[in-house]
Design a protein around this motif. Structure first.
Motif, mmCIF file in Angstrom:
data_model
loop_
_atom_site.group_PDB
_atom_site.id
_atom_site.type_symbol
_atom_site.label_atom_id
_atom_site.label_comp_id
_atom_site.label_asym_id
_atom_site.label_seq_id
_atom_site.Cartn_x
_atom_site.Cartn_y
_atom_site.Cartn_z
ATOM 1 N N CYS B 492 1.114 -0.914 -0.180
ATOM 2 C CA CYS B 492 0.007 -0.118 -0.086
ATOM 3 C C CYS B 492 0.791 1.250 -0.002
ATOM 4 O O CYS B 492 1.479 1.425 1.014
ATOM 5 C CB CYS B 492 -0.801 -0.139 1.223
ATOM 6 S SG CYS B 492 -2.464 0.669 1.082
ATOM 7 N N ASN B 493 0.889 1.984 -1.262
ATOM 8 C CA ASN B 493 1.741 3.117 -1.245
ATOM 9 C C ASN B 493 1.096 4.118 -2.164
ATOM 10 O O ASN B 493 0.620 3.899 -3.055
ATOM 11 C CB ASN B 493 2.995 2.729 -2.011
ATOM 12 C CG ASN B 493 4.037 3.556 -2.074
ATOM 13 O OD1 ASN B 493 3.877 4.946 -2.291
ATOM 14 N ND2 ASN B 493 5.357 3.227 -1.845
ATOM 15 N N GLU B 494 1.047 5.390 -1.512
ATOM 16 C CA GLU B 494 0.109 6.537 -2.064
ATOM 17 C C GLU B 494 0.831 6.899 -3.199
ATOM 18 O O GLU B 494 0.143 7.173 -4.284
ATOM 19 C CB GLU B 494 -0.121 7.725 -1.082
ATOM 20 C CG GLU B 494 -1.306 7.419 -0.046
ATOM 21 C CD GLU B 494 -1.404 8.684 0.992
ATOM 22 O OE1 GLU B 494 -0.764 9.651 0.507
ATOM 23 O OE2 GLU B 494 -1.488 8.518 2.280
ATOM 24 N N GLU B 495 1.984 7.088 -3.243
ATOM 25 C CA GLU B 495 2.821 7.526 -4.513
ATOM 26 C C GLU B 495 2.628 6.448 -5.700
ATOM 27 O O GLU B 495 2.482 6.862 -6.603
ATOM 28 C CB GLU B 495 4.153 7.627 -4.113
ATOM 29 C CG GLU B 495 5.014 8.367 -5.146
ATOM 30 C CD GLU B 495 6.565 7.956 -4.988
ATOM 31 O OE1 GLU B 495 6.791 7.330 -3.958
ATOM 32 O OE2 GLU B 495 7.335 8.431 -5.966
ATOM 33 N N TYR B 496 2.551 5.403 -5.281
ATOM 34 C CA TYR B 496 2.649 4.129 -6.135
ATOM 35 C C TYR B 496 0.949 4.368 -7.008
ATOM 36 O O TYR B 496 0.937 4.266 -8.400
ATOM 37 C CB TYR B 496 2.759 2.896 -5.845
ATOM 38 C CG TYR B 496 2.663 1.685 -6.675
ATOM 39 C CD1 TYR B 496 3.729 1.286 -7.099
ATOM 40 C CD2 TYR B 496 1.543 0.942 -7.040
ATOM 41 C CE1 TYR B 496 3.780 0.228 -8.148
ATOM 42 C CE2 TYR B 496 1.640 -0.207 -7.601
ATOM 43 C CZ TYR B 496 2.571 -0.356 -8.381
ATOM 44 O OH TYR B 496 2.854 -1.657 -9.181
ATOM 45 N N ASP B 497 0.042 4.532 -5.981
ATOM 46 C CA ASP B 497 -1.597 4.415 -6.514
ATOM 47 C C ASP B 497 -1.508 5.745 -7.298
ATOM 48 O O ASP B 497 -2.276 5.637 -8.515
ATOM 49 C CB ASP B 497 -2.467 4.403 -5.484
ATOM 50 C CG ASP B 497 -2.510 3.204 -4.584
ATOM 51 O OD1 ASP B 497 -1.736 2.474 -5.186
ATOM 52 O OD2 ASP B 497 -3.240 2.715 -3.689
#
Lengths: 323, 568
Positions: B492-497
């Motif tokens: 779970c990674n905001e930057e990734y999403d």
């Protein structure tokens, strides 16, 4: 001139035993030692048990140690007919494709296989004898216990083991560790599914013995059932128990090998004879020794145990003994 | 001139001769062996390649990828593009035209309704569709007329070939699956075992994890195909037995994915009954780190869920050190030889998307790993050779499927990890169970009741967008989705999403490449959530008497089974 003592009187004198009477166990040993196969089987079994128990103190290499530079070494004897073979005295039985020492693995693998064999055999012997004696002696329990035996006889062991592995691996692993948990599981399942023949044989013998005069005599002087079983019945059914014990040991080793061969059972880096055999199958053509060595060990152990059982049966049976 | 005409005529007659004489079913039976036995024939309910490939014989998508990665229409008339007007100018919709006259294997007509139904089937949130990522961003699927269907996306989709394209997104028959949507999906045993399809073969008997019997589909669109009347699709056993059955004894005609040591395959090939074929695709053998706590002490339903972060592997330094300790070149040498190459990338191909600067992991660095762990506070305080911190031992459970090469890898990796003071317990699970996707089994790779696990995965097609979006936050296997989902790591990674969203709105290929590489780097070298090991070429084998095999790493290996024939 002296008169010699009359010969007739010497002839009439009682014979004094030249040596003390032979005990039962001497007789048993005497009979047993006549069976060459049994002797060899026993000797091999003792040798292999000592070797797997103490071998790792003499051959101190770690069986799980990877030595990738020395991988795929052949056993030292291959140099006899193949001068170009890659061999090294440091690894007399060669190494596998990741450089694990063959001899060290054989010793460690044997320890696991033999431990499973002995433990499962003792467990199944205990259950089998208990069920057999109780159902033979107490008429009221005979029906239910024998139906239970039939029930267990109809259980297929391998599928049962696969289910048990799925269900109980996690809790057992938590309490006994990964190898210990699997050991307890395999021993328990083999033990629980292989006591039935022993129980049936013991029950049959007990049923026959129960009607004999010496049991009647014992009962008439007020001996309790427990004492009768302990003093009179158990010693008399010892011979079938011993025989099924030896057969049980062989079955347990083979079942464990089959499990390891199928890839369930112990963790993949924990050597047992069955697992060594399974891992070696793809390279059987190039490295036959990796299949042959553990295979021969399994076969010889099982064969030795069977011969031992054969000899014990002859030796323990009073009707055969002394003939 | 005359001579040339004659020659051309001769050539043409030779070329046409087999086609002219070809007749459906004339070549009898073909034996296929997959050493991982298929347990279901519905690609939407299984993440396992074996199930998807077995299903690809029966159910087909609108278009497939060929061995070069190009798109080929199957049930569609043509591949919709912006040029031919199939894809709208703003990239938010794609309109598929279906070939007229197509029939299901039960004789009924194939219509756009079936396509629409398939989309709804997979997008049902209660169904736990394994290919949900394919339908990422779809807002509606509309039937324009019986042979035209339009898929509309919420945002511009530069790569609109997610739904209904490739072996992971075949079309199901509406009439058959109508009552099997939502939570009922996995209970429809008959339907899932014998789907009605448009492919060259139909299931006559399905035994889960054992044998599938198939016969030629009498309603197949090409009257001359397939050349084989029946298929005997055997599952189970191991790669070794499968390889032998094709290469040495000739009992089987085709063996899938021979994941065997290179020397073993070479030796089998000397048997002379068949040939191994190899091709490089996107298949990457990797170690997946579990970001959640798989501890058995947690109550069932909370193990390996995002409710509990992993006590050890949540520490980036530990993950990084674990990766540094691995000698990938040696793994390649031991396990794959020519059929593998060391990689640090999750997306190793095609070139446009492969992050070629990400190569730091290739060199093994045991000392560096030790220093890193020391620095992060993981030290061996009680002198037992295993590092610990705050009372927690650096001890991991490492699971994989049962396979000789994987067990060798496990042993090697365990050895390296023990050198940096990490204790590893190995476990291997039978492949059919591990990849089986059964929500009731504790041993599936989706449930991930272990700290790290190793397996290989790839994406079909040439665009990694849906592959990368598997790792979107929330797409993890969890009890509420019947343990289906592709975000195996629970990453779970905001930057990734955010980058995923950006990728989904970018049409320019070069820009897409840049973003895809960034995504790849985040999930590999920046966070070490996925530790790629080996870029695996795929090796399969077919017998000398089986013709028409074109090994395809971009789609199902059985993608052109209709064209297979017997060489006498």
């Amino acid at each position: 001139m002296t008169n010699p003592a009359p010969a007739a009187i010497t002839a009439l004198a009682d014979k004094v035993p030249s040596k003390p009477p032979r005990s039962k166990w001497t007789d048993v040993w005497h009979q047993f030692s006549k069976h060459k196969g049994a002797l060899m089987g026993a000797a091999f079994l003792i040798f292999i048990t000592l070797a797997v128990l103490f071998g790792s103190w003499i051959w101190t290499l770690d069986p799980q140690k990877l030595d990738i530079r020395n991988k795929d070494l052949r056993p030292i004897y291959t140099a006899l007919w193949d001068g170009a073979a890659k061999v090294a005295w440091a690894h007399p039985l060669g190494t596998d494709n990741l450089g694990r020492d063959g001899l060290a693995n054989l010793i460690a693998g044997g320890r696991a296989s033999m431990a499973v064999g002995w433990a499962a055999m003792l467990l199944s012997l205990f259950i089998g004898t208990a069920v057999g004696v109780i159902s033979g002696y107490f008429r009221r329990l005979d029906g239910p216990l024998m139906r239970l035996t039939d029930l267990f006889l109809s259980l297929p062991i391998l599928p049962l083991l696969l289910v048990a592995v799925t269900l109980f691996r996690q809790p057992l692993r938590a309490s006994f560790g990964p190898e210990g948990g699997m050991f307890v599981l395999i021993v328990a399942v083999i033990g629980i599914t292989s006591w039935m023949p022993t129980a049936r044989i013991v029950r049959g013998d007990v049923l026959a013995l129960k009607e004999r005069e010496f049991i009647l005599a014992a009962r008439s002087i007020g001996t309790t059932p427990f004492k009768i079983i302990q003093r009179h019945l158990l010693p008399n059914v010892l011979s079938p128990i011993m025989v099924s014990a030896t057969l049980g040991l062989a079955t347990a080793i083979i079942t464990e090998s089959a499990l390891s061969f199928l890839g369930v059972g112990f963790p993949s880096d924990f050597p047992t004879w069955g697992k060594m055999l399974a891992d070696a199958v793809p390279r059987m053509n190039d490295f036959p020794e990796r299949v042959l060595l553990p295979g021969i060990m399994i076969s010889l152990t099982v064969l030795g145990v069977n011969y031992l059982g054969d000899g014990l049966r002859d030796a323990l049976d009073p009707r055969i003994r002394g003939r | 001139m005359k001579m040339k005409t004659l020659l051309l005529g001769a050539v043409a007659s030779f070329a046409l001769a087999p086609a002219a004489m070809a007749e459906r079913g004339e070549d009898g039976n073909v034996n296929i062996i997959y050493w991982q036995a298929p347990s279901i024939m519905n690609a939407y309910l299984s993440g396992g390649t074996k199930d998807i490939e077995a299903a690809s014989i029966v159910i087909e998508p609108l278009g497939r990828y060929d061995p070069t990665g190009a798109l080929v229409p199957y049930l569609a008339e043509e591949i919709p593009t912006v040029e031919n007007g199939g894809v709208s100018e703003d990239l938010t919709s794609i309109t598929w035209k279906i070939k007229p006259g197509l029939k299901w294997s039960d004789g009924t007509d194939f219509t756009a309704e079936d396509v629409k139904f398939t989309g709804e089937y997979c997008m049902d949130p209660a169904g736990g569709c394994a290919q949900f990522a394919k339908f990422d961003g779809v807002t509606s699927i509309d039937v324009i007329d019986p042979l035209t269907v339009k898929v509309t996306f919420a945002t511009p989709k530069p790569n609109p070939y997610g739904p209904f394209m490739g072996n992971q997104s075949p079309i199901l028959q509406k009439a058959q699956f109508e009552n099997c949507t939502g939570a009922a999906a996995s209970t429809c045993t008959d339907e899932n075992f014998a789907p009605i399809g448009t492919g060259p073969f139909v299931v006559t008997d399905f035994r889960p994890n054992d044998v599938i019997s198939l016969e030629a589909n009498e309603y197949y669109r090409d009257p001359a195909k397939p050349a084989f009347a029946t298929v005997n699709f055997k599952g189970g056993g191991d790669a070794n037995a499968a390889g032998r059955a094709v290469l040495e004894t000739g009992e089987f005609d085709y063996a899938w994915n021979l994941q065997l040591a290179p020397d073993v395959i070479a030796q089998m090939a000397e048997g002379g009954k068949g040939v191994p074929v190899a091709a490089f695709g996107t298949l990457v053998e990797r170690i997946e780190m579990n970001m959640t706590d798989p501890s058995p002490s947690l109550p069932e339903g909370e193990r390996s869920t995002v409710a509990h972060p992993h006590p050890i592997l949540s520490d980036f330094n530990v993950r990084k050190a674990l990766s540094m300790a691995i000698d990938r070149e040696l793994l390649v040498e031991v396990g794959y030889g020519q059929a593998g190459r060391a990689t640090c990338n999750l997306v190793p191909a095609p070139e446009l998307y492969a992050s070629e600067t990400n190569t730091d992991c290739i060199v093994q660095d045991i000392d560096g790993a030790k220093a890193l762990l020391d620095e992060a506070g993981w030290t061996d305080t009680d002198g037992d050779g295993i590092r610990d911190k705050d009372g927690m031992k650096l001890s991991l459970l490492f699971q994989s499927s049962t396979n000789a090469v994987r067990q060798d890898f496990q042993a090697l990796i365990k050895d390296w990890w023990s050198q940096i003071g990490v204790e590893t317990e190995l476990r291997n699970v039978d492949s059919s169970v591990f990849f089986g996707g059964d929500a009731g089994s504790p041993d599936t790779f989706q449930k991930f009741y272990a700290d790290v696990e190793m397996y290989a995965n790839n994406f079909d097609g040439t665009d990694p967008q849906s592959y990368l979006s598997q790792y979107r936050c929330g797409n993890e296997p969890k009890p509420s989705s019947q343990w289906q989902g592709e975000n195996i790591n629970r990453f779970c990674n905001e930057e990734y999403d955010a980058l995923l969203d950006e990728l989904a709105q970018t049409g320019e290929l070069d820009k897409r490449g840049v973003i895809a590489k960034k995504l790849n780097d985040i999930i590999t070298k920046d966070t070490m959530t996925i530790v790629p090991l080996v870029d695996r070429g795929r090796v399969s084998a077919h017998s000398n008497t089986l013709g028409g095999v074109q090994l395809n790493t971009w789609d199902s290996e059985l993608w052109n089974i209709a064209d297979w024939y017997r060489i006498d």
